[in-house]
Design a protein around this motif. Structure first.
Motif, mmCIF file in Angstrom:
data_model
loop_
_atom_site.group_PDB
_atom_site.id
_atom_site.type_symbol
_atom_site.label_atom_id
_atom_site.label_comp_id
_atom_site.label_asym_id
_atom_site.label_seq_id
_atom_site.Cartn_x
_atom_site.Cartn_y
_atom_site.Cartn_z
ATOM 1 N N THR A 153 -8.163 -0.584 -3.696
ATOM 2 C CA THR A 153 -6.850 -0.047 -3.435
ATOM 3 C C THR A 153 -5.829 -0.658 -2.600
ATOM 4 O OG1 THR A 153 -7.777 1.466 -1.801
ATOM 5 C CG2 THR A 153 -7.686 2.307 -4.138
ATOM 6 N N PHE A 165 -2.473 -1.136 -3.918
ATOM 7 C CA PHE A 165 -1.257 -0.448 -3.539
ATOM 8 C C PHE A 165 -0.399 -0.743 -2.612
ATOM 9 C CE2 PHE A 165 -3.830 2.206 -6.347
ATOM 10 C CZ PHE A 165 -2.980 3.427 -6.869
ATOM 11 N N THR A 204 -6.742 -2.989 -10.068
ATOM 12 C CA THR A 204 -7.255 -2.211 -9.016
ATOM 13 C C THR A 204 -8.378 -1.487 -9.482
ATOM 14 O OG1 THR A 204 -6.293 -0.721 -7.302
ATOM 15 C CG2 THR A 204 -5.724 -0.091 -9.408
ATOM 16 N N TYR A 238 -8.213 4.339 -10.017
ATOM 17 C CA TYR A 238 -6.949 4.926 -9.950
ATOM 18 C C TYR A 238 -5.950 4.159 -10.818
ATOM 19 C CZ TYR A 238 -9.334 6.257 -5.735
ATOM 20 O OH TYR A 238 -10.164 7.110 -4.853
ATOM 21 N N PHE A 281 -1.570 4.128 -10.319
ATOM 22 C CA PHE A 281 -1.222 3.067 -10.095
ATOM 23 C C PHE A 281 -0.107 3.009 -11.013
ATOM 24 C CE2 PHE A 281 0.055 -1.371 -10.028
ATOM 25 C CZ PHE A 281 -0.088 -1.644 -8.990
ATOM 26 N N LEU A 283 -0.568 -3.559 -15.152
ATOM 27 C CA LEU A 283 -1.698 -3.398 -14.841
ATOM 28 C C LEU A 283 -2.762 -3.842 -15.793
ATOM 29 C CD1 LEU A 283 -3.458 -2.064 -12.388
ATOM 30 C CD2 LEU A 283 -3.726 -0.006 -13.854
#
Length: 316
Positions: free
Chosen positions: A110, A113, A128, A132, A136, A145
């Motif tokens: 994370t 982030f 990531t 999550y 994200f 992503l």
């Protein structure tokens, strides 16, 4: 090499990569390790309760091309807290300034982030932790992503999926910045005999479809993994786990969401990719995957061509 220590840091995200570079330094690599806070506090409590002391505030460093920053993951409660970002806005500006000065930024889990909060990931690719992805995407729709990858690299920004993938990323950085031999020596020193690359998925087939509690199905999966080089039958698997073939077929699909045949096929594809990437001959690979001929292997890999690495895809 700067290692950022935020509040509620995940221990392995920071200590794993840090130890890789420590070992490289022991082998003679010209590396300086610094442990840095995101504010003026010189003591930080990790998510596990272990305290870090005598840390250095971030603003004491101005970096350039030769420098790397590792930013680890932290508890998600902080990542989703707007006040956390407001209180540390000077740190996020500092991250952008260092990137503008050509320092290279690495995130673990994370930690992506935190990098995204600086704005330097806008319009770029990253990854990531799989848990999550949705959060994200909602928080940073302007960032692409990349899912199911251990780490992603673009324009001096390195993002990794989390926990042990931070170690894989650290070894990759060693290889690029120093040499393949140094990376191999360090991997051996820390007893990592299987190094994962950028193209490897976050969850391999050996970990997928195991999120259940049925002991018999786990035993069936273990049997297939251990005997993947053998041409066993459904009846043989069923006998080994004391079930009828019909009951095994029904329960396996109900428990895992995939058929026995498809699971075995995925095992063989995963195994074949690994062996081919190691430079083994196609005939040897087909034998180690329990297939009767190289044609069977070729047909199997063509069926799954969309997941093959580029260098393997070109062979078929």
């Amino acid at each position: 090499m700067l290692f950022i220590i935020p509040p509620k840091v995940h221990l392995l995200d920071i200590t794993g990569p840090a130890h890789i570079f420590y070992e490289a330094k022991e082998y003679g690599a010209n590396i300086e390790l610094h442990f840095v806070t995101i504010n003026d506090h010189t003591q930080i409590n990790s998510s596990a309760g272990l305290h870090f002391n005598e840390l250095v505030p971030f603003h004491e460093f101005q970096l350039s091309t030769e420098d790397f920053i590792f930013i680890p993951g932290i508890e998600f409660s902080l990542i989703s807290d707007t006040n956390f970002y407001l209180k540390n806005r000077l740190f996020f500006k500092w991250i952008k300034d260092q990137y503008d000065n050509k320092a290279q930024i690495c995130s673990v889990c994370t930690g992506t982030f935190l990098v995204a909060a600086s704005g330097i990931l806008d319009g770029k690719n990253c990854t990531t932790h799989w848990k999550y992805f949705s959060e994200f995407n909602q928080k940073h729709p302007e960032i692409e992503l990349i899912k199911n990858r251990l780490f992603v690299i673009e324009e001096g920004l390195y993002s990794s999926a989390g926990v042990t993938s931070g170690i894989d990323l650290a070894l990759y950085v060693l290889e690029v910045q120093f040499s393949s031999k140094l990376a191999a020596d360090v991997a051996k020193e820390v007893v990592i005999y299987f190094r994962r690359s950028e193209s490897d998925p976050q969850l391999s087939i050996f970990l997928q479809y195991r999120n259940h509690l049925d002991t018999r199905i786990h035993d069936a999966q273990d049997y297939m993994i251990k005997n993947i080089s053998s041409s066993f039958t459904l009846e043989g698997i069923a006998e080994n786990v004391y079930m009828s073939p019909r009951n095994l077929t029904r329960l396996f699909k109900k428990t895992t969401g995939i058929t026995v045949g498809n699971y075995l096929e995925k095992l063989r594809v995963d195994r074949a990719i690994l062996l081919l990437e190691e430079g083994n001959k196609v005939s040897y690979v087909s034998d180690q995957c329990g297939l009767k001929s190289t044609n069977q292997l070729r047909n199997l890999l063509k069926k799954h061509k969309e997941i093959l690495p580029k260098d393997i895809k070109s062979l078929f």
